[in-house]
Enzyme design. Structure first.
Site, mmCIF file in Angstrom:
data_model
loop_
_atom_site.group_PDB
_atom_site.id
_atom_site.type_symbol
_atom_site.label_atom_id
_atom_site.label_comp_id
_atom_site.label_asym_id
_atom_site.label_seq_id
_atom_site.Cartn_x
_atom_site.Cartn_y
_atom_site.Cartn_z
ATOM 1 N N GLU A 53 0.833 -1.212 0.000
ATOM 2 C CA GLU A 53 0.000 0.000 0.000
ATOM 3 C C GLU A 53 0.861 1.253 0.000
ATOM 4 O O GLU A 53 0.595 2.221 -0.719
ATOM 5 C CB GLU A 53 -0.899 0.031 1.248
ATOM 6 C CG GLU A 53 -1.900 -1.100 1.319
ATOM 7 C CD GLU A 53 -1.345 -2.354 1.989
ATOM 8 O OE1 GLU A 53 -0.117 -2.586 1.921
ATOM 9 O OE2 GLU A 53 -2.146 -3.106 2.548
ATOM 10 N N CYS A 61 -2.230 -2.865 7.158
ATOM 11 C CA CYS A 61 -1.701 -2.711 8.514
ATOM 12 C C CYS A 61 -1.960 -1.282 9.007
ATOM 13 O O CYS A 61 -2.340 -0.390 8.226
ATOM 14 C CB CYS A 61 -0.212 -3.036 8.540
ATOM 15 S SG CYS A 61 0.828 -1.699 7.892
HETATM 16 N N1 THU Z 1 2.244 -6.429 4.073
HETATM 17 C C1 THU Z 1 1.753 -5.573 3.137
HETATM 18 O O1 THU Z 1 2.329 -5.431 2.040
HETATM 19 N N2 THU Z 1 0.641 -4.869 3.426
HETATM 20 C C2 THU Z 1 -0.043 -4.954 4.613
HETATM 21 O O2 THU Z 1 -0.921 -4.141 4.883
HETATM 22 C C3 THU Z 1 0.298 -6.015 5.554
HETATM 23 C C4 THU Z 1 1.660 -6.602 5.372
HETATM 24 C C5 THU Z 1 3.481 -7.173 3.766
HETATM 25 C C6 THU Z 1 4.648 -6.683 4.523
HETATM 26 C C7 THU Z 1 5.502 -7.928 4.593
HETATM 27 O O3 THU Z 1 6.311 -7.961 3.428
HETATM 28 C C8 THU Z 1 4.533 -9.080 4.525
HETATM 29 O O4 THU Z 1 3.295 -8.523 4.089
HETATM 30 C C9 THU Z 1 4.351 -9.810 5.848
HETATM 31 O O5 THU Z 1 4.098 -8.934 6.881
#
Ligand code: THU
Length: 306
Positions: A226, A255
């Site tokens: 994001e 997140c």
């Molecule tokens: N991740 C995202 O790309 N977006 C989110 O909102 C949640 C987590 C990714 C970060 C990391 O590379 C992987 O997911 C595991 O946390």
């Protein structure tokens, strides 16, 4: 396709109307908790709707939209209350629950669109959503019923980006945004979590920006999909986000840090956040639902102005 569109007027159909109205129907039935239910949408001229109104309701007048539900809903109940009752509307020919029919008056839609300063396509979207809730048992005869129906309509409008203000952005459907997020997912660099995420931001000006998560041997340096997409948008001068779609190995809501970053550039808190597993179905919540009581730029700017 959750709707069957019958275009019964001589003028040309707006491009992409069928898939747009299908998304409208999907958003409404999903909110009601009856996903997959369908209905027929007939777009007719002023004379035809007057005739329908006369024949079916004994009212000799034109109107903007008419709804003919398949089922009767006892007072105080709607389609989502009683799945057993809803099954009676199952149509084996369609392979789905058939909520009924609606007729939209193209002339009124054109007039109302001109009054409100938006497109006919957008107005047909409003009318279809209004009708969808009628077909699911909602009404606006009493003040309380009206409030309940309006609240449902408002939630559907947010998910579809059919806000009164700001306008624009409906030429890209939520399905298209999600498909682009699935494309971006292919670029994900996630050797440490093996959790791959793609994102696609729709800017208010209609441009879209892709992002994917990219991890780092120093784990804390990881960037989410994001925020990667947000960076691509901002560097291109797009600072007003109308929607974001996120596709991951398994559906995952953004997140906390990403929610806050989206809050900075969201056109409003009704901005839809579209989430699903790659290649699958998506669900939609608004940013306001994901980040209630939030803190945003205006809070700081307001303080500075003192
Ligand atoms: N991740 C995202 O790309 N977006 C989110 O909102 C949640 C987590 C990714 C970060 C990391 O590379 C992987 O997911 C595991 O946390």
């Amino acid at each position: 396709m959750p709707i069957e569109l019958q275009w019964e007027v001589s003028e040309e159909m707006p491009e992409g109307l069928e898939s747009f109205l299908s998304e409208v129907a999907d958003a409404c039935t999903e909110l009601e908790g009856v996903p997959g239910a369908c209905f027929a949408v007939r777009v007719v001229d002023a004379e035809a709707i007057r005739e329908l109104n006369r024949a079916m309701r004994g009212v000799d007048a034109s109107t903007d939209v008419l709804s003919f539900p398949t089922l009767r809903y006892p007072a105080g109940t709607t389609a989502g209350n009683d799945p057993r009752r809803l099954r009676r509307a199952y149509d084996p020919y369609l392979g789905a629950v058939n909520l009924g029919d609606c007729a939209l008056n193209i002339r009124r839609a054109r007039e109302q669109a001109a009054e409100l300063g938006h497109s006919v396509k957008r107005e047909l979207g409003y009318l279809t959503a209004h009708s969808a809730f009628h077909l699911m048992g909602y009404d606006h005869m009493t003040e309380e019923d009206k409030r309940t129906m309006r609240a449902m309509e408002k939630r559907a409008m947010s998910r579809l980006r059919l806000w009164r203000e700001p306008k624009g952005g409906i030429d890209v459907t939520n399905r298209e945004l999600f498909d682009r997020a699935c494309e971006a997912h292919k670029s994900s660099y996630a050797p440490y979590s093996n959790f791959h995420v793609g994102a696609c931001i729709l800017a208010e000006d209609g441009r879209t920006f892709l992002g994917c998560n990219f991890e780092n041997a120093s784990l804390g340096a990881t960037i989410c999909a994001e925020r990667c997409a947000a960076g691509a948008a901002v560097v291109a001068g797009a600072r007003r986000f109308a929607a974001i779609a996120i596709a991951a190995d398994e559906a995952a809501w953004p997140c906390g840090i990403c929610r806050q970053v989206l809050r900075e550039f969201a056109v409003n808190l009704d901005m839809p956040v579209i989430v699903g597993p790659v290649g699958g179905d998506f669900t939609i919540k608004t940013l306001g639902e994901l980040l209630p009581e939030s803190f945003g730029p205006e809070d700081v700017l307001h303080h500075l102005a003192k």
